[in-house]
Structure formats: structure tokens, C-alpha cells
Enzyme design. Structure first.
Site, PDB file in Angstrom:
ATOM      1  CG  ASP A 109     -54.917 -11.581  -5.656  1.00  0.00           C
ATOM      2  OD1 ASP A 109     -53.807 -11.045  -5.589  1.00  0.00           O
ATOM      3  OD2 ASP A 109     -55.196 -12.634  -5.045  1.00  0.00           O
ATOM      4  CB  SER A 126     -51.615 -11.719  -2.394  1.00  0.00           C
ATOM      5  OG  SER A 126     -51.805 -12.111  -3.735  1.00  0.00           O
ATOM      6  CD  GLN A 185     -51.115  -8.754  -4.754  1.00  0.00           C
ATOM      7  OE1 GLN A 185     -50.497  -9.675  -5.268  1.00  0.00           O
ATOM      8  NE2 GLN A 185     -52.441  -8.710  -4.736  1.00  0.00           N
TER       9      GLN A 185
END
Length: 294
Positions: free
Chosen positions: A210, A235, A285
Site C-alpha cells: 500500500d 486508499s 487498488q
């Protein structure tokens, strides 16, 4: 092992407070919220604790629901959805202050033989030839919205050796580039003994996944991101597929690209390769990408 490295491993060593309920601690991040990779990694640890050792995770799908409070512990509740002959499914909800902040579904599979192929690994310089974060970040201090971010970021990522193949988005803000970013990374310590567990390597890879994934979106529009203050981002969801075993304490190439952005959101996908060219993980993502008003 350095204290910072031990601290990161400690974050992933959740406390079991009931049969399928676990508690994890948080640590301060550069932004005033819990780092998304930490929550995803801890949720995966919680799921793994309820699955037999002979069934490693092969995929996860998750949503970030609310910003986490870095000053409070996170409680993870695991729902045992299914235990089949080959596959096991778990659902995990992360809760703080009585509210869900994150939820994850993970699938586990008993290893078996089958067809095998993969994309080739892109050509990049060797990681040892690239500047470390300690060498690279101070060069761009004058470009950041707050020069003090440099020390905060170096401290937050101290357990991870992360090296950009090309200049990061905040270094070239104002100049659109190809929407592709590449970094080499590895855990900043050797995992030995009880710590040399495939699940530990998998969860550390989840933690790092991430960190730079949305960089490719920023590059497409010549934006520097939160570090330069020209984008408000977060995110929204995170998905991973674990194809082949890897070691988080050895160099891994994270190759990321963005096919599209629209409506205040951007999509990025990534591939994590081992140094010898094996495709270990695929990542996708969607992130919030808003231009600050004014």
C-alpha cells in the site's frame, strides 16, 4: 535486530482475546490516520490464525471504510465463512471506537500442481545501484509542503528499505509522465528461526503493497500527491493475489501502472517480482484522488 524492525514485527503479532477475535496496536504514520498497509496486514494475520498451516492465502479483497485512529488499538473479528476440501474462506472486520474501519475477505488453498505461466519481469537497474531513502528524500525537501515530512517519512518507513527506480512523483510535480512507477523493496532485517515463516513474509509484503501503488496515477497528471499538497488522496479498496512464495527480507521489484482515473478516483495495478524474475504477487487498488479546492 534493530528496534524499529522488531516493532513492525510486533505490530503483526496480534493478541488473541477470544477464539476468533484479535487485537492489534497501531503506530503513528506521517498522515494523521492509521497506515492502510498496516490494517490490511493485521487483518490478514487475524484470518491466518484461524486457518490450518497447510493452507496459505492465495487472495484477499478489502475495503477501507473509515480513517483509523493511530492512538487506539484495533479489534479484528474473524468470521469463518467456509472450510472446504481445497479452499478456506474468511471474512475479517476491523473495529475502532465501536465502528468498522476496514473489512477483508481472504481465500486460502491447499497447495496443488497445475498449469503455470507468467509475465516476464521488466528490466530495471539492480537495487544496490539505486539511492536509499536516506540518500534520496533530503534532495527534495524544498519541494514538499512541509520540509519536516522528510524525517517523519524516513522514521515511519525505517523497517523497510525502499528504493525508487526513477524519480518519485513529488520530485517532478508539474510535469506529466508515463503512468508507471517502479520501486525495489525489502524488509530491513533477516527473518530467521520462528520468524522465517511464509505467512510472515506474505503479511510483510501486504504491508508494503500500500506504500507506492497510487504513485502511477499521480505521475500521469504531474501531481506530487499529499507530500506537495496538490492532491487529497486515500486508499479505497485493495486486492491481492499471491501466486508464488517470496521472501520479504530479499529484494522484490514492485512494478505499478495506472490504466485510468476519473470521477475523483484512480485505478492502479501492480506486480511484485522476486529478484530472480518470478511473479510473486498481483495487486489492484482504487484510490481517492481529489484536487484541493482553491
Amino acid at each position: 535486530m534493530e528496534a524499529t524492525v522488531q516493532y513492525l514485527l510486533g505490530l503483526l503479532d496480534l493478541e488473541r482475546i477470544e477464539e476468533d477475535i484479535f487485537r492489534g496496536q497501531s503506530h503513528a504514520w506521517v498522515a494523521p490516520r492509521v497506515f492502510g498497509g498496516q490494517v490490511a496486514a493485521q487483518a490478514l494475520v487475524a484470518a491466518c490464525r484461524t486457518v490450518p498451516d497447510d493452507r496459505p492465502p492465495h487472495s484477499l479483497h478489502s475495503y477501507f471504510l473509515r480513517p483509523g485512529d493511530p492512538g487506539a488499538p484495533i479489534v479484528y473479528t474473524v468470521d469463518r465463512i467456509r472450510d472446504g476440501r481445497s479452499f478456506t474462506t474468511r471474512r475479517v472486520v476491523a473495529v475502532q471506537h465501536g465502528q468498522a474501519i476496514f473489512h477483508l475477505s481472504a481465500s486460502f488453498q491447499r497447495p496443488e500442481e497445475g498449469l503455470s505461466h507468467q509475465d516476464p519481469m521488466p528490466q530495471t537497474p539492480d537495487p544496490e545501484t539505486l539511492p536509499s531513502a536516506d540518500e534520496m528524500l533530503p534532495r527534495y525537501r524544498h519541494l514538499l509542503v512541509d520540509p519536516g515530512i522528510v524525517e517523519l517519512l524516513l522514521e515511519a518507513r525505517k523497517a523497510i528499505d525502499l528504493r525508487y527506480v526513477a524519480e518519485p512523483p513529488f520530485a517532478t510535480a508539474g510535469t506529466p509522465r508515463e503512468p508507471r512507477s517502479q520501486v525495489w523493496f525489502r524488509f530491513n532485517g533477516k527473518l530467521e528461526g520462528e520468524l522465517d515463516d511464509p505467512l510472515v513474509h506474505t503479511c510483510l509484503g501486504t504491508y508494503v503493497s500500500d506504500m507506492t501503488l497510487l504513485d502511477s496515477i499521480l505521475l500521469a497528471h504531474g501531481r506530487g500527491g499529499w507530500m506537495t499538497g496538490d492532491i487529497v488522496g486515500a486508499s479505497l479498496d485493495h486486492a491481492m493475489w499471491f501466486h508464488r512464495p517470496f521472501r520479504a527480507d530479499e529484494w522484490l521489484l514492485y512494478d505499478t501502472a495506472s490504466p485510468t482515473s476519473q470521477g475523483g478516483r484512480g485505478l492502479a495495478h501492480g506486480r511484485i517480482f522476486t529478484r530472480d524474475g518470478r511473479l510473486a504477487v498481483s495487486v489492484v487498488q482504487e484510490g481517492l484522488m481529489r484536487i484541493p479546492r482553491g
